[in-house]
Design a protein around this motif. Sequence first.
Motif, short mmCIF file in Angstrom:
data_model
loop_
_atom_site.label_atom_id
_atom_site.label_comp_id
_atom_site.label_asym_id
_atom_site.label_seq_id
_atom_site.Cartn_x
_atom_site.Cartn_y
_atom_site.Cartn_z
N PRO A 186 0.80 -1.24 0.00
CA PRO A 186 0.00 0.00 0.00
C PRO A 186 0.83 1.29 0.00
O PRO A 186 0.49 2.24 -0.69
N TYR A 187 1.92 1.32 0.77
CA TYR A 187 2.73 2.55 0.78
C TYR A 187 3.42 2.77 -0.56
O TYR A 187 3.62 3.91 -0.99
N GLN A 188 3.76 1.68 -1.28
CA GLN A 188 4.35 1.81 -2.61
C GLN A 188 3.30 2.31 -3.61
O GLN A 188 3.61 3.12 -4.49
N ARG A 189 2.09 1.81 -3.47
CA ARG A 189 1.00 2.28 -4.33
C ARG A 189 0.81 3.78 -4.15
O ARG A 189 0.67 4.51 -5.12
N GLU A 190 0.78 4.23 -2.89
CA GLU A 190 0.62 5.66 -2.62
C GLU A 190 1.78 6.46 -3.21
O GLU A 190 1.58 7.56 -3.73
N GLU A 191 2.97 5.93 -3.13
CA GLU A 191 4.12 6.63 -3.71
C GLU A 191 3.97 6.75 -5.22
O GLU A 191 4.23 7.80 -5.80
N ILE A 192 3.52 5.68 -5.87
CA ILE A 192 3.30 5.73 -7.33
C ILE A 192 2.25 6.78 -7.66
O ILE A 192 2.42 7.57 -8.59
N ILE A 193 1.17 6.82 -6.90
CA ILE A 193 0.11 7.82 -7.13
C ILE A 193 0.67 9.23 -7.00
O ILE A 193 0.43 10.09 -7.84
N GLN A 194 1.46 9.46 -5.95
CA GLN A 194 2.06 10.79 -5.74
C GLN A 194 3.02 11.15 -6.87
O GLN A 194 3.05 12.29 -7.34
N GLY A 197 -2.65 6.86 -13.59
CA GLY A 197 -3.07 7.17 -12.22
C GLY A 197 -4.43 6.58 -11.90
O GLY A 197 -4.65 6.04 -10.80
N LYS A 198 -5.36 6.66 -12.84
CA LYS A 198 -6.70 6.08 -12.62
C LYS A 198 -6.62 4.58 -12.40
O LYS A 198 -7.29 4.04 -11.52
N TYR A 199 -5.81 3.92 -13.20
CA TYR A 199 -5.68 2.47 -13.07
C TYR A 199 -5.00 2.08 -11.77
O TYR A 199 -5.35 1.09 -11.15
N VAL A 200 -4.02 2.85 -11.34
CA VAL A 200 -3.33 2.55 -10.08
C VAL A 200 -4.29 2.76 -8.91
O VAL A 200 -4.25 2.02 -7.93
N GLN A 201 -5.18 3.75 -9.02
CA GLN A 201 -6.12 4.03 -7.95
C GLN A 201 -7.35 3.13 -7.97
O GLN A 201 -8.14 3.14 -7.02
N SER A 202 -7.53 2.35 -9.03
CA SER A 202 -8.71 1.49 -9.11
C SER A 202 -8.60 0.33 -8.13
O SER A 202 -7.52 0.05 -7.58
N GLU A 203 -9.71 -0.37 -7.90
CA GLU A 203 -9.71 -1.54 -7.02
C GLU A 203 -10.07 -2.76 -7.84
O GLU A 203 -11.16 -2.80 -8.40
N PRO A 204 -9.26 -3.73 -7.95
CA PRO A 204 -7.88 -3.79 -7.49
C PRO A 204 -7.00 -2.91 -8.39
O PRO A 204 -7.33 -2.66 -9.54
N PRO A 205 -5.88 -2.46 -7.85
CA PRO A 205 -5.00 -1.60 -8.65
C PRO A 205 -4.41 -2.35 -9.84
O PRO A 205 -4.15 -3.54 -9.78
N ASN A 206 -4.23 -1.60 -10.91
CA ASN A 206 -3.63 -2.16 -12.12
C ASN A 206 -2.43 -1.27 -12.46
O ASN A 206 -2.59 -0.07 -12.70
N TYR A 207 -1.24 -1.86 -12.51
CA TYR A 207 -0.01 -1.10 -12.70
C TYR A 207 0.51 -1.18 -14.13
O TYR A 207 1.59 -0.65 -14.43
N TYR A 208 -0.25 -1.79 -15.01
CA TYR A 208 0.22 -1.98 -16.38
C TYR A 208 0.55 -0.65 -17.07
O TYR A 208 1.64 -0.47 -17.61
N LEU A 209 -0.41 0.29 -17.06
CA LEU A 209 -0.17 1.58 -17.74
C LEU A 209 0.96 2.37 -17.09
O LEU A 209 1.71 3.05 -17.78
N ALA A 210 1.08 2.28 -15.78
CA ALA A 210 2.19 2.97 -15.09
C ALA A 210 3.52 2.38 -15.53
O ALA A 210 4.51 3.10 -15.71
N GLY A 211 3.55 1.06 -15.71
CA GLY A 211 4.77 0.40 -16.15
C GLY A 211 5.12 0.68 -17.60
O GLY A 211 6.28 0.59 -18.00
#
Length: 141
Positions: free
Chosen positions: A67-75, A114-128
């Motif tokens: 969760p803290y890594q997810r928040e860092e990615i969002i920030q 950002g939208k995908y990372v914030q979704s439930e469950p988070p999806n990191y594909y676009l961020a990657g």
Amino acid sequence: MKKYSLFLVGITLIFVVVTSCTYVRKVTYPPDFVYLEDRQVVSAMADLNVNMWRIDDIIANSETILPYQREEIIQLLEHMEDVADKLGAGPTVTNHLLIDENIDLFKDDVRNAGKYVQSEPPNYYLAGQLSGSCMACHRRR
């Protein structure tokens, strides 16, 4: 005394040249034109690059993103959007045509990631895959 006078004359000339450049830009460009200094562009691109590397590092080196890594990615993504805003967006015209042509698409990609990372469950594909968005401007020529 002579050296002191030459020093003052030199400082005055530098001041006049620098301020006249700003004045010339105001007179020669339309009011809605944004002049980006080279140092602004280099600084913004370096900032985007650092954030991109950090996101890639978190995603590549974590079996499970905590969760803290997810928040860092969002920030990081929010910060990247802010930096991109400073480079221009929408109808803003700058002295960097390549940036003008591609910044809105880049911002859309950052926003979507950002939208995908914030979704439930988070999806990191676009961020990657976000670093691919840089290829519009930074491809080999």
